[in-house]
Structure formats: C-alpha cells, structure tokens
Design a protein around this motif. Sequence first.
Motif, PDB file in Angstrom:
ATOM      1  N   ARG A 301     -43.864 -19.386  -0.150  1.00  0.00           N
ATOM      2  CA  ARG A 301     -42.696 -19.187  -0.997  1.00  0.00           C
ATOM      3  C   ARG A 301     -42.896 -17.935  -1.823  1.00  0.00           C
ATOM      4  N   ARG A 302     -41.825 -17.249  -2.102  1.00  0.00           N
ATOM      5  CA  ARG A 302     -41.861 -16.003  -2.862  1.00  0.00           C
ATOM      6  C   ARG A 302     -42.440 -16.232  -4.255  1.00  0.00           C
ATOM      7  N   PHE A 303     -43.190 -15.231  -4.719  1.00  0.00           N
ATOM      8  CA  PHE A 303     -43.811 -15.367  -6.031  1.00  0.00           C
ATOM      9  C   PHE A 303     -42.765 -15.397  -7.134  1.00  0.00           C
ATOM     10  N   ARG A 304     -43.102 -16.075  -8.217  1.00  0.00           N
ATOM     11  CA  ARG A 304     -42.231 -16.165  -9.380  1.00  0.00           C
ATOM     12  C   ARG A 304     -43.037 -15.910 -10.643  1.00  0.00           C
ATOM     13  N   HIS A 305     -42.380 -15.392 -11.645  1.00  0.00           N
ATOM     14  CA  HIS A 305     -43.047 -15.146 -12.916  1.00  0.00           C
ATOM     15  C   HIS A 305     -43.491 -16.462 -13.554  1.00  0.00           C
ATOM     16  N   ARG A 306     -44.571 -16.402 -14.315  1.00  0.00           N
ATOM     17  CA  ARG A 306     -45.127 -17.558 -15.025  1.00  0.00           C
ATOM     18  C   ARG A 306     -45.410 -18.709 -14.066  1.00  0.00           C
TER      19      ARG A 306
END
Length: 320
Positions: A301-306
């Motif tokens: 899955r695509r990276f996400r902030h925090r």
Amino acid sequence: MRRTLHRFEADPHDTPPDTPAQGPTSTDQDTDTGTGPGTDTDVDTDWLDGASWQLVQLVRRGLLTGGEPAAACLDPGRRDGRDPVTLAHLVTHTAGLPTLPRDFHVRGLPAWRTNPYARYPADRVTDALLRHRPRHRPGTRRHYSNFGVAVLGHAVAAATGTPWEDLLAAHVLRPLGLHGTALRAADDPGTDAAGRAGDGRTPVPAFDAGGFTAAGAIRATPHDLLTFLEAHLDPNGVPRAARTPVLRRGLGHRHVHTVAWFRHPASGGPMYFHCGATLGQQAFLGFRPDTGTALAALCTRRFRHRDPFVTTAYGLLAEP
C-alpha cells in the motif's frame, strides 16, 4: 540465526500523500494483499544495496576508485570542474543533489498518482546531472537523493562499459543466488504483488522506474530479501565495507551511515536498516549482527504521513 519476515495490515481510512516516492527517514505503512514467498515486491535498489555493493566490488577489484567524476563518466569529453561530483559522493548522498531533478515534477505531473517516474527516461536523468550546479561543495552535506542513486547507476555503467542490469546480475544476484529477483516485471502478471493506493483497496499499476533504474527498479521475493540480508550476517558473505561507517553527521556525530545502511546503536551492538516506498508498496530491511537477526517487512500500500509501518518494523529489529 533468526530469520523473520513481517507484513502489516493497514488502516483503510488513511489518505494518500502527495509525493510519489519516499526516502529512508520517513515513517510508512501499507496493507497486506497476499504477498507470499514466491511473489515479487517492488523494492528500491538502494535498499537492496545494489548500487553501493557494485561500487564496493568494482573498487575492490581495482576497476574503479570511487573518485571518478560522475559527469566525466557520462560525458567523457567534459572538463572536470573545481569540485566535481564523484561516484563516492553519489553513493554517500553527499553530492549536493536534490531528492529529484528540478524538472521532475513538471514531467511527472500527468501521471503523478500512477507512474510519474516512467515519464522521466534515462537521458533526462543524465542531462539533469550534467546541467546541475550544486549549491554546496560536494562532500560537505548529506541529503538523501533518489536522483543521485539513479545517476550512480548510469555513471558506473558508463565507466565500465557494462549495462546496469548485467552489473547487478554479476555482482549481486548470481553470487548470492537471488534467483527470484529481477529488474523487470515477470511475464506472468500474477507473480508481481499488486500494489494499492492509500485507501488500501484501489489497485495501482506496476511500478515503472523510467530512468531511475538503480534507485527503484528491482522486483524481489521476500525469500530473496532475507537471503540478501543474511549474507550481511555471514562473515564470508558480504564485503565488510558494506557495514563500515563512511559518514557521521548530526550533533555529536550520532547519525552513522555505511555505503547503503543507516546504523543505529542497539542493546548488544549496532543495527543496520534501510526503508522506502514506491507508489503502491513499501519495505523495511534490516539486520543485527549481535543477535543474528534479519528482518524484511513488506506492505503493498502507498506510504502515508504519520504511518507506523517503519517505526513498528524498527521496533521489532531493535528488540533484544
């Protein structure tokens, strides 16, 4: 020897970020979509130590010194400036290059959420290096650069007269028996792990690295990733130079880097790790010589902030 592979479930309500790729210091998370021992996952060549290991091997064999100016490798008729960017600067991320070329965002914008790197071919990468004027003298500051790793691959290939793919096979894949690793998608589309967008459900196209082959084109199975990491735990596996500090920075020089790994202190000795992401997949690779532990953490899955992905994997590796 402890051999571990971890995958993580993700919260499907998180939103996607605005950046297409991620460097090693950010926290990331992805979903598990069935990545198994025989499924290829997109990983960054720099994480797999391909570019740096090749350079170390070529220097050991006397074929390169690491002091070669990258611009001269790419354009042999070019005159070196006063402080040229060398191969050693590129591998240590001290070349003064930005994370991506200055015009990358404009070129990649039409495919920003699908395959922006595919719109930036090899000739544009090398031209961007030849046109670049560093703001700081190379070797004085560290800034993680996918651009720099991509240039390193092209420069080493040009200096040796050998295609990057052949160098990777000769110096990394064949010696370690990494038969499930390649630079291109498999003929069978069911072999590649399906990446997902930030919602954890929407499929994204298979990653196309464009001219950034050395920085993110590798497709590897979890088994091969662990085999690669375990070679770092074997005294006869990987050259010791791969674990030798080459750069110390920050307050009290507490941030230590080898040619390919971040090195942090742990309870019984140093631990080595690297992490990053493509548009639909993420990985954390690390090892600890003191405990004989190799850890490969993968998410589709695509990276996400925090995101807790990296911190969770880091914590697992740091456990006594």
